[in-house]
Design an enzyme around this catalytic site. Structure first.
Site, PDB file in Angstrom:
ATOM      1  N   PRO A  48       0.928  -1.301   0.018  1.00  0.00           N
ATOM      2  CA  PRO A  48      -0.081   0.123   0.032  1.00  0.00           C
ATOM      3  C   PRO A  48       0.837   1.186   0.068  1.00  0.00           C
ATOM      4  O   PRO A  48       1.612   1.449   0.949  1.00  0.00           O
ATOM      5  CB  PRO A  48      -0.629  -0.419   1.205  1.00  0.00           C
ATOM      6  N   VAL A 100       1.899   5.275   0.136  1.00  0.00           N
ATOM      7  CA  VAL A 100       1.731   6.455   0.453  1.00  0.00           C
ATOM      8  C   VAL A 100       2.620   7.417   0.137  1.00  0.00           C
ATOM      9  O   VAL A 100       3.876   6.954   0.331  1.00  0.00           O
ATOM     10  CB  VAL A 100       1.548   6.535   1.745  1.00  0.00           C
ATOM     11  N   ASP A 145       6.009   2.075   1.971  1.00  0.00           N
ATOM     12  CA  ASP A 145       5.118   1.015   2.029  1.00  0.00           C
ATOM     13  C   ASP A 145       4.431   1.214   3.543  1.00  0.00           C
ATOM     14  O   ASP A 145       5.094   0.948   4.494  1.00  0.00           O
ATOM     15  CB  ASP A 145       5.912  -0.412   2.083  1.00  0.00           C
ATOM     16  N   HIS A 146       2.956   1.427   3.641  1.00  0.00           N
ATOM     17  CA  HIS A 146       2.542   1.810   4.787  1.00  0.00           C
ATOM     18  C   HIS A 146       2.196   0.641   5.621  1.00  0.00           C
ATOM     19  O   HIS A 146       1.804   0.624   6.705  1.00  0.00           O
ATOM     20  CB  HIS A 146       1.163   2.554   4.273  1.00  0.00           C
ATOM     21  N   ARG A 147       2.589  -0.614   5.003  1.00  0.00           N
ATOM     22  CA  ARG A 147       2.692  -1.699   6.189  1.00  0.00           C
ATOM     23  C   ARG A 147       3.759  -1.783   6.942  1.00  0.00           C
ATOM     24  O   ARG A 147       3.707  -2.208   8.152  1.00  0.00           O
ATOM     25  CB  ARG A 147       2.340  -3.078   5.185  1.00  0.00           C
TER      26      ARG A 147
END
Length: 577
Positions: free
Chosen positions: A372, A374, A548-550
């Site tokens: 994901p 951002v 990587d928003h994880r």
């Protein structure tokens, strides 16, 4: 003299196939061991394939632009008996049998060759005897695809008038010649009638000296002979050729798929008796045969002659049918004017989606749909950075280095990564762990004719500005020239993409997966900034940081960006790195 076949070796780190971009030799040329004979593009780089023989080129089995699996035969050579012990790294067995289990006589020559006795071998171009003193002067210039088509149509390539430079014969010339011969004998006789006046297909050079082995281009029957060009689809009857196969999955090269689109054929409907890895495999020959059969069937239903030979009457009927069908299709287009995507239109151009371009696409798709994304945007005011570079440029030039802003940015990024290591990490989902990398290997995205490549500069924290500048310049130049090695594009922990070099301020760069962050650089230009309550012009550097928003939170991304900007706005801090 014996004929030795050369198979496409593993030209990269475990690649399964490659596109043959350019032949560097032609039939009749003499080559030496280790001399490059072809350029092959894999999904990683463009490489030269060297010969493993001293000898004369016998035949090219692959056309330029074809995608060839590793291990397929691409070229054959005529070599002296004493020089043919090994070629592809495959040696004959001690009991006198070759690695393909074909019979050999006492001299070690395949029996098919021995049976030829003193007969003169056909010239690779199909023009006459392969006398090395005459062949180059009398050879017909034609690409492998044209020679293959000539064999399929039973055309003597030497009798074709070439329309290309220097009389070079292309596929259109071969087809025109074949149609002229058909017209001269009536044009309406069935192709399979076996007229005594019809020219017999000339044997391919592999028919002499290559035993029953199959080339990557020429389709062979089980007995080693060339497939009957009159058969609509090898291994299928004429009626079966008209019935769509209706498969869900079909393997085919990009060139074959393009040919299917050009003929308006669904590749999954083309009958085939070949398979690879358990899946149906379709060749250009299958596509042509199926398309011809379908067109003949349509012509027959409309009262046309329906002969497979494709005479003038069929062409006229086919043209009328095409016009009628086209009109019906146009009427079927909905009110929005939408047209089926697979329908080719006049003026459209198709470009093969393969090699490096396809690898980039798959990597971007994997990254975008896995991590994901951002993107955090900010702008650094870089007056001091511009001044520092100007002061250091003369010293760099004395050392033969062209100093850009990139080394400064790389050192500033390392400073940020040391404080915020999660941006220098990799998420391993299966192990359910995040690996914080202990090295700082920065990938530098480079735009090339083949697409974006990302060479990696290792251990940036251990190198000075001038050393980094020289290394980046060297890697970028070799990437653009397609001389970069696959190993030099591996092991990155963080990537930089400089779209400002082309023009632009902000973007949303896609992470170079499995990394967790990428920094995009805009152009350094004077822009309005507010200082002491006044708007003034100052050099600024726009930054676009995708994460990587994880793994990385937005707050951490902002703090990292602030650290990078701090070091760019105060270049003396880079001395601490």
């Amino acid at each position: 003299m014996t004929v030795e076949e050369f198979r496409l070796p593993d030209v990269g780190e475990g690649v399964a196939e490659g596109e043959l971009v350019t032949w560097l030799v032609q039939p009749g040329d003499r080559v030496e061991e280790d001399q490059p004979v072809a350029e092959v593009e894999t999904d990683k780089a463009l490489v030269e394939v060297p010969s493993r023989y001293d000898g004369v080129v016998e035949e090219l089995f692959v056309a330029e632009g074809d995608v060839v699996p590793v291990g397929d035969v691409i070229i054959s050579f005529r070599v002296d008996d004493g020089e043919s012990a090994t070629g592809d790294g495959e040696s004959a067995t001690g009991d006198g049998e070759s690695d393909t289990d074909e019979a050999v006589d006492e001299s070690g020559v395949p029996t098919e060759t021995a049976a030829a006795g003193s007969e003169t071998k056909p010239d690779p171009s199909g023009d006459g005897p392969a006398d090395e003193s005459d062949a180059p002067a009398g050879r017909t210039f034609a690409p492998p695809s044209a020679r293959r088509l000539a064999r399929e149509l039973g055309v003597d390539i030497a009798a074709v008038d070439g329309s290309g430079p220097g009389g070079r014969v292309d596929e259109a010339d071969v087809r025109a010649h074949a149609e002229g011969d058909a017209d001269s004998v009536g044009g309406t006789d069935d192709a399979g009638a076996g007229s005594a006046d019809a020219p017999e297909p000339k044997p391919a050079p592999t028919d002499v000296g290559s035993g029953n082995r199959t080339s990557a281009v020429s389709k062979r029957g089980s007995d080693g002979t060339a497939a009957d060009p009159a058969s609509p689809v090898p291994g299928a009857s004429a009626s079966a050729a008209v019935d769509p196969a209706g498969r869900d999955t079909t393997l085919a090269t990009p060139a074959t798929r393009r040919a299917a689109r050009d003929r308006g054929v669904d590749i999954d409907d083309v009958p085939t008796d070949e398979s690879r890895d358990g899946e149906a495999f379709v060749t250009g020959e299958h596509v042509r045969a199926y398309a011809d059969a379908m067109e003949s069937a349509v012509a027959g239903e409309d009262g046309a002659d329906g002969d497979a030979a494709g005479g003038a009457d069929d062409d006229a009927a086919g043209g009328a049918d095409d016009d009628a069908a086209g009109g019906a299709d146009d009427d079927a287009v909905d009110a929005t004017g939408a047209v089926e995507a697979s329908t080719p239109r006049a003026g459209d151009e198709t470009v093969p989606y393969r090699g490096v371009r396809r690898t980039i696409g798959k990597q971007m798709e994997r990254s975008k749909f896995t991590a994901p994304h951002v993107t955090h945007h900010d702008t650094a005011e870089v007056d001091s950075l511009v001044e520092a570079r100007e002061e250091l440029k003369p010293t760099a030039e004395e050392r033969g280095v062209s100093l850009t802003y990139m080394p400064f940015v790389m050192k500033a990024i390392v400073a940020g990564l040391k404080q915020y290591p999660y941006l220098n990490s990799e998420l391993r989902e299966e192990e359910e762990e995040i690996v914080l990398k202990g090295s700082y290997n920065l990938g530098i995205a480079v735009a090339t004719d083949a697409g974006l490549m990302v060479p990696v500069v290792e251990n940036v924290d251990e190198k000075g500005l001038f050393e980094l500048a020289a290394e980046v310049r060297n890697l970028a130049a070799r990437a653009r020239d397609r001389k970069i090695k696959p190993a030099e594009m591996k092991g990155g922990t963080f990537t930089i993409t400089n779209f400002g070099a082309i023009g632009g301020e902000y973007a949303t760069p896609i992470i170079n997966y499995p990394e967790t962050a990428i920094l995009g650089l805009g152009a350094i230009e004077e822009r309005p900034v507010v200082r002491d309550g006044e708007v003034v012009a100052a050099p600024t550097l726009p930054l676009s940081l995708s994460i990587d928003h994880r793994v990385v939170d937005g707050a951490v991304a902002a703090e990292f960006a602030n650290t990078v900007m701090e070091h760019l706005e105060n270049p003396l801090l880079l001395l601490t790195q």
